[in-house]
Design an enzyme around this catalytic site. Structure first.
Site, PDB file in Angstrom:
ATOM      1  N   HIS A 115     -89.936 -39.150 -45.709  1.00  9.64           N
ATOM      2  CA  HIS A 115     -91.250 -38.908 -45.107  1.00  9.64           C
ATOM      3  C   HIS A 115     -92.246 -40.020 -45.409  1.00  9.64           C
ATOM      4  O   HIS A 115     -93.050 -40.396 -44.555  1.00  9.64           O
ATOM      5  CB  HIS A 115     -91.778 -37.552 -45.578  1.00  9.64           C
ATOM      6  CG  HIS A 115     -91.195 -36.414 -44.807  1.00  9.64           C
ATOM      7  ND1 HIS A 115     -91.017 -35.163 -45.326  1.00  9.64           N
ATOM      8  CD2 HIS A 115     -90.743 -36.344 -43.541  1.00  9.64           C
ATOM      9  CE1 HIS A 115     -90.481 -34.365 -44.410  1.00  9.64           C
ATOM     10  NE2 HIS A 115     -90.292 -35.063 -43.322  1.00  9.64           N
ATOM     11  N   HIS A 148     -85.141 -84.033 -32.330  1.00 15.78           N
ATOM     12  CA  HIS A 148     -84.788 -83.495 -31.019  1.00 15.78           C
ATOM     13  C   HIS A 148     -83.636 -82.530 -31.129  1.00 15.78           C
ATOM     14  O   HIS A 148     -82.939 -82.498 -32.142  1.00 15.78           O
ATOM     15  CB  HIS A 148     -84.439 -84.636 -30.057  1.00 15.78           C
ATOM     16  CG  HIS A 148     -83.415 -85.579 -30.607  1.00 15.78           C
ATOM     17  ND1 HIS A 148     -83.766 -86.692 -31.338  1.00 15.78           N
ATOM     18  CD2 HIS A 148     -82.058 -85.573 -30.560  1.00 15.78           C
ATOM     19  CE1 HIS A 148     -82.668 -87.342 -31.712  1.00 15.78           C
ATOM     20  NE2 HIS A 148     -81.605 -86.673 -31.252  1.00 15.78           N
ATOM     21  N   HIS A 168     -82.402 -30.332 -40.754  1.00 15.65           N
ATOM     22  CA  HIS A 168     -83.234 -30.866 -41.828  1.00 15.65           C
ATOM     23  C   HIS A 168     -84.548 -30.087 -41.904  1.00 15.65           C
ATOM     24  O   HIS A 168     -84.730 -29.086 -41.212  1.00 15.65           O
ATOM     25  CB  HIS A 168     -83.439 -32.367 -41.657  1.00 15.65           C
ATOM     26  CG  HIS A 168     -84.065 -32.753 -40.363  1.00 15.65           C
ATOM     27  ND1 HIS A 168     -85.419 -32.772 -40.173  1.00 15.65           N
ATOM     28  CD2 HIS A 168     -83.509 -33.102 -39.179  1.00 15.65           C
ATOM     29  CE1 HIS A 168     -85.660 -33.151 -38.925  1.00 15.65           C
ATOM     30  NE2 HIS A 168     -84.529 -33.348 -38.301  1.00 15.65           N
ATOM     31  N   CYS A 178     -89.297 -47.329 -13.342  1.00 19.68           N
ATOM     32  CA  CYS A 178     -89.647 -46.948 -14.698  1.00 19.68           C
ATOM     33  C   CYS A 178     -88.314 -46.765 -15.425  1.00 19.68           C
ATOM     34  O   CYS A 178     -87.270 -46.873 -14.831  1.00 19.68           O
ATOM     35  CB  CYS A 178     -90.497 -45.684 -14.715  1.00 19.68           C
ATOM     36  SG  CYS A 178     -89.873 -44.354 -13.688  1.00 19.68           S
TER      37      CYS A 178
END
Lengths: 878, 99
Positions: free
Chosen positions: A309, A758, A22, A622
């Site tokens: 974009h 409830h 692209h 991590c």
């Protein structure tokens, strides 16, 4: 590679870009080709299309998708150099020019609407939510970017004059883009503006324009024709991503057209002068950037593109946006008040007062939730039974680090330093790195910062490292393995890291360690860097902790040996899981096979955590597993010292940790590793009552006095919102639906001005009693036909037996049949007093014989999060 | 009179217990002897024994759902009402048993 003519060279490659070739990767490739005089052609061997490698537009039109096989042919004086460089670039750098695949967003629909909106009988339009948020303003309808030349096209001046006119326009538009580039520091905006600059300089576009003028077209006519020509080519692409680049060509050509046209022949730019929602079929990124951000409250697009974009910019700027509303510009009239709900994919025209009110109340609920979360984020994460878990952040820059600490990070668990090394032609200098590390350490204010030395290799190649090409880069020379060949680069980094350690708590960590030798070698390099600094007289922390990522399975089985040499460890679940399961994590089709909740993987984690725990070593985690809140009980069960996640998740992780029982989590993990499948583990996670530490059924945060709710809908929603703010439900809409499902059996208005809605639902994360007293009584369909002024909500988890809480609920239900109890509740006008009154009477009723049960059901002293009352209460619950 | 009763609502969180409370309170105030079994979210509580039932002159089944072990009440005069009715008009429900 060589062929018959000495000036003709060619090679074949397979496209490694997930989004295809692209605009942005193509613009980098065109940059390389334009450095050489040789003609460069790209041919897609799948579809036979061919195009100029020096033209971004021509390359895009070749429609190269992921894995397409392509041929590059270079002919001319410097073809050898050009071919070598193009080949190197395509193989090593081009794959790094891609970006993650767009998330597939689902169009909003009427079933997904919350009840408050459904019942307002709204007229609304559904689209695809692209950039989250809610915004409202007057509709500003943009004309389409369709190119029409008007009068100018029909009466061209001489080709010479038209050519001059065109060149002036190209220069002017290009200067404008360049000056926005100079003023703009935002990475996303710059990347998009750069792509536009590249299109303006595109050899293919220029050639098309020149040819048309030479044939006698006007400059305006040439711009329209060339624009439509390229837009047509891009539109034929099989990739939606590339089709969306049509907008960029249209926008640029529209700007050129404006420049070459008579003044006044093109519509003037629109200036916003109040809150506005911009409605357009398509929107160019420069159009978006030209609007005053102060007034741009939302965007509605007719086109369905979510990765155009303009939409990428909307996400990065936080502007609510909904796309895919067919005929958007005809649905609304200019000046209509429009509300854009980009959380649900919904646009409401001429927004009625009821809907305003709904969204305003939702905003208030959101603010209350944020306030509760911020209380947790700024304190350490401690489980209900007192186990501390550091919650760190994964960052890639000093800016990220500051953002992480503002979100309550207890440290930086992983600083991915390789981002300093990417997209440049030489490695960063020691001082350059030091400046970044020092900024992060400064933001930490004494909290630990783990700097992981550069982790690059086949998947993140650096042009200046000249790494050999590998067939399987993830199993190749990456992380600590490539350091030996680039010792100076590593030592420069280690010196910068060491110097930063003079300013705070810095730890240094090596990636991809798989053997003791690597650990020893890395330690030795740190020692060498230290002596280099000593010779220079530079200061550093002489005892800087040295650690390693545990991300290669072989390291997990030599922890005793590694622990003798290293100070700490962090489990990198992304790589560890892909090496453990033999599954490429980029391969979406195999994602199911590498579920981190697979019992085998949990067993591996448990073995690592247990062994390091026995050795007394600090161990963190991590990787994406640590950032997903639903994994938290498993991670607490592992007994890790720390988890490190993306900064925005930290407040929610800290809150969730506070309500967990570490003991319950350990039991859960022990059960999970005995499961057979990840699905069984998921079921355990949902169904386990033990992992949640008991919370008071009622506290002052769940009591609302003087509620302004106007009807039953609003009253129920307000109570659901109170539970949401208190972190007692993760899914308020589902909770609301569960309560209404019960109301549908028959209304819960008991008479006497009291209602007791409830439900039992897995949307409830902690059993809760909510109390709402209404300023004005509302209709509830009560047994006595009278309106309701007090509402008591009983919300029950749908998990496991919870005898004590159910006993409290049933007791409360019985007590509500007592007129004098009701009268007492009705008369109390203070939240805390109401909580203690209900608490005392309930405790007396549930366990009259046991003094120790006092305060058992509620937390009388209001909303203290870690108050001693809660702890005491928790003990009684056990 | 001696009365036995069962209360059971759909979710078993609130109305089961409210109805039980109303029936107990009202029966006592009218001078009757009553034992109420609840079939709620906690399962069966205050379970009626064979003896309880055989000694009673009538049974009230205030339920919105299928009563568990309903066969126990085959040999006894039985009044069936929705749970709400027992909450709203416990006196009337008891009167039905006497009528």
């Amino acid at each position: 590679m060589n062929s018959e003519s000495s000036n003709l060279r060619e090679f074949v490659f397979d496209c490694g870009l997930r989004n295809g070739l692209h605009a942005r990767p193509a613009s980098h490739l065109a940059d390389v080709a334009n450095r050489y005089g040789a003609e460069c052609q790209l041919k897609n061997l799948r579809n036979g299309l061919e195009g100029d490698l020096k033209s971004v537009l021509a390359m895009i039109a070749v429609d190269v998708r992921a894995a397409d096989r392509c041929r590059v042919r270079v002919e001319g004086e410097d073809s050898e150099a050009a071919c070598n460089e193009l080949r190197r670039f395509i193989e090593q750098e081009l794959p790094g020019c891609d970006e993650p695949l767009a998330q597939v967003a689902i169009k909003g629909n009427a079933e997904g609407l919350p009840r408050g909106l459904r019942s307002a009988g709204l007229q609304c339009h559904f689209g695809i939510p692209v950039s989250r948020g809610v915004g409202r303003g007057k509709a500003v309808i943009l004309g389409s970017l369709a190119l029409a030349a008007g009068q100018a096209a029909e009466s061209p001046d001489s080709p010479e004059e038209e050519r001059n006119r065109l060149h002036r326009a190209l220069t002017q538009v290009r200067d404008r883009v360049q000056s926005s580039l100079v003023q703009n520091a935002d990475i996303t905006q710059r990347a998009i503006l750069q792509a536009h600059a590249a299109i303006l300089g595109d050899a293919g576009l220029r050639r098309e324009l020149e040819e048309r003028i030479a044939l006698g077209r006007s400059a305006a006519g040439a711009v329209v024709d060339a624009g439509n020509h390229f837009a047509g080519l891009l539109n034929q692409s099989g990739s939606a991503y590339i089709r969306e680049r049509t907008v960029d060509v249209r926008e640029i050509c529209a700007q050129l057209l404006e420049e070459v046209s008579e003044p006044g022949s093109q519509p003037p730019p629109i200036e916003l002068d109040g809150p506005a929602v911009v409605v357009a079929d398509i929107l160019g990124p420069q159009q978006l950037l030209a609007f005053d951000r102060k007034w741009l409250k939302g965007i509605v697009l007719g086109s369905a593109g979510t990765t155009s974009h303009a939409m990428i910019l909307a996400r990065s700027l936080g502007i609510p946006a909904v796309a895919g509303l067919a005929d958007a510009t005809r649905l609304f009239a200019p000046g209509d008040e429009i509300l854009v709900d980009a959380n649900r994919g919904l646009v409401i025209p001429r927004c009625p007062a009821e809907a305003w009110r709904f969204y305003e109340r939702e905003r208030q609920a959101y603010c209350r939730r944020e306030a509760v979360l911020s209380r947790f984020s700024m304190a350490p994460a401690v489980t209900a039974d007192g186990r501390v878990l550091e919650i760190g952040a994964n960052v890639s820059s000093a800016v990220d680090a500051r953002h992480a600490f503002a979100n309550g990070a207890d440290g930086i668990g992983l600083f991915r330093t390789e981002f300093l090394f990417l997209h440049r032609s030489t490695p960063p200098s020691e001082d350059e790195q030091l400046a970044v590390y020092e900024t992060a350490v400064g933001a930490a204010g004494g909290r630990p910062v783990i700097l992981r030395t550069v982790d690059v290799g086949g998947d993140k190649p650096l042009p200046y490292l000249e790494l050999p090409l590998e067939r399987n880069p993830f199993l190749g020379c990456r992380g600590v393995r490539m350091y030996a060949g680039h010792e100076e680069m590593l030592r420069t980094q280690l010196r910068a890291v060491l110097r930063a350690s003079a300013a705070g708590m810095v730890k240094v960590m090596a990636p991809m360690v798989s053997s003791l030798d690597e650990a020893l070698w890395f330690k030795h390099q740190v020692a060498l860097a230290k002596s280099e600094l000593l010779a220079r007289g530079a200061g550093f922390d002489t005892a800087i902790p040295i650690g390693a990522m545990i991300e290669v399975p072989s390291a997990a089985f030599i922890l005793g040996a590694l622990s003798a040499e290293l100070d700490f460890f962090s489990i990198g679940t992304n790589d560890l899981s892909q090496y453990f399961f033999a599954v490429d994590r980029e391969n979406a089709g195999l994602a199911e096979l590498s579920d981190v909740r697979h019992p085998g993987f949990l067993a591996l984690l448990k073995q690592i955590a247990d062994e390091l725990g026995m050795l007394g070593k600090w161990v963190g985690m991590c990787g994406e597993m640590a950032g997903e809140a639903r994994n938290l009980p498993l991670l607490v069960g592992l007994g890790l010292n720390e988890i490190s996640a993306v900064a925005s998740e930290i407040p929610a992780l800290k809150e969730k940790a506070a309500h967990l029982s570490a003991a319950g989590c350990r039991k859960l993990l022990a059960e999970a590793v005995r499961c057979g499948t990840a699905t069984e583990v998921d079921r355990l996670l949902c169904g386990s009552a033990e992992v949640q530490a008991p919370r008071p059924l009622l506290d002052a945060g769940l009591v609302t006095l003087n509620s302004a709710s106007r009807d039953k809908d609003e009253a129920i929603r307000e109570m659901v919102d109170a539970l949401y703010a208190a972190g007692r439900t993760d899914d308020p809409q589902r909770l609301e639906d569960a309560i209404w499902a019960r109301e549908a059996v028959y209304a819960t208005g008991l008479g006497f001005g009291l209602a007791v809605p409830h439900c039992k639902s897995d949307a409830v994360s902690a059993n809760s009693i909510g109390v709402l007293k209404l300023k004005h009584a509302v209709e509830w369909g009560s047994l006595d036909g009278k309106p309701v002024s007090m509402v008591i909500l009983l919300a029950m988890r749908d998990a496991g037996p919870d005898g004590f809480h159910m006993q409290v609920f049933s007791r409360l239900a019985r007590m509500l049949m007592d007129e004098s109890f009701r009268a007492r509740l009705m008369s109390i006008a203070d939240r805390h007093e109401l909580v203690s009154q209900i608490g005392e009477e309930l405790n007396a009723a549930v366990a009259p014989a046991d003094e120790g049960q006092a305060n058992g059901a509620t937390q009388p002293q209001g909303s203290g999060v870690h108050g001693t009352d809660e702890v005491k209460w928790a003990r009684i619950q056990g | 009179m001696r009365i036995v009763a069962v209360t059971a609502c759909a979710t078993g969180i609130a109305h089961t217990y409210m109805a039980a409370e109303q029936l107990e309170k009202t029966a006592k105030s009218l001078g009757h002897h009553i034992k109420v079994e609840t079939q709620g979210a906690m399962g069966i509580e205050n379970e009626l024994s064979e003896k309880d039932i055989s000694q009673a002159e009538g049974a009230i089944l205030a339920t919105d759902i299928e009563v568990e072990r309903a066969e126990r009440f085959q040999k006894i005069k039985t009044v069936r009402v929705p749970v709400q009715e027992a909450i709203k008009d416990p006196k009337g429900v008891i009167a039905k048993l006497q009528g």
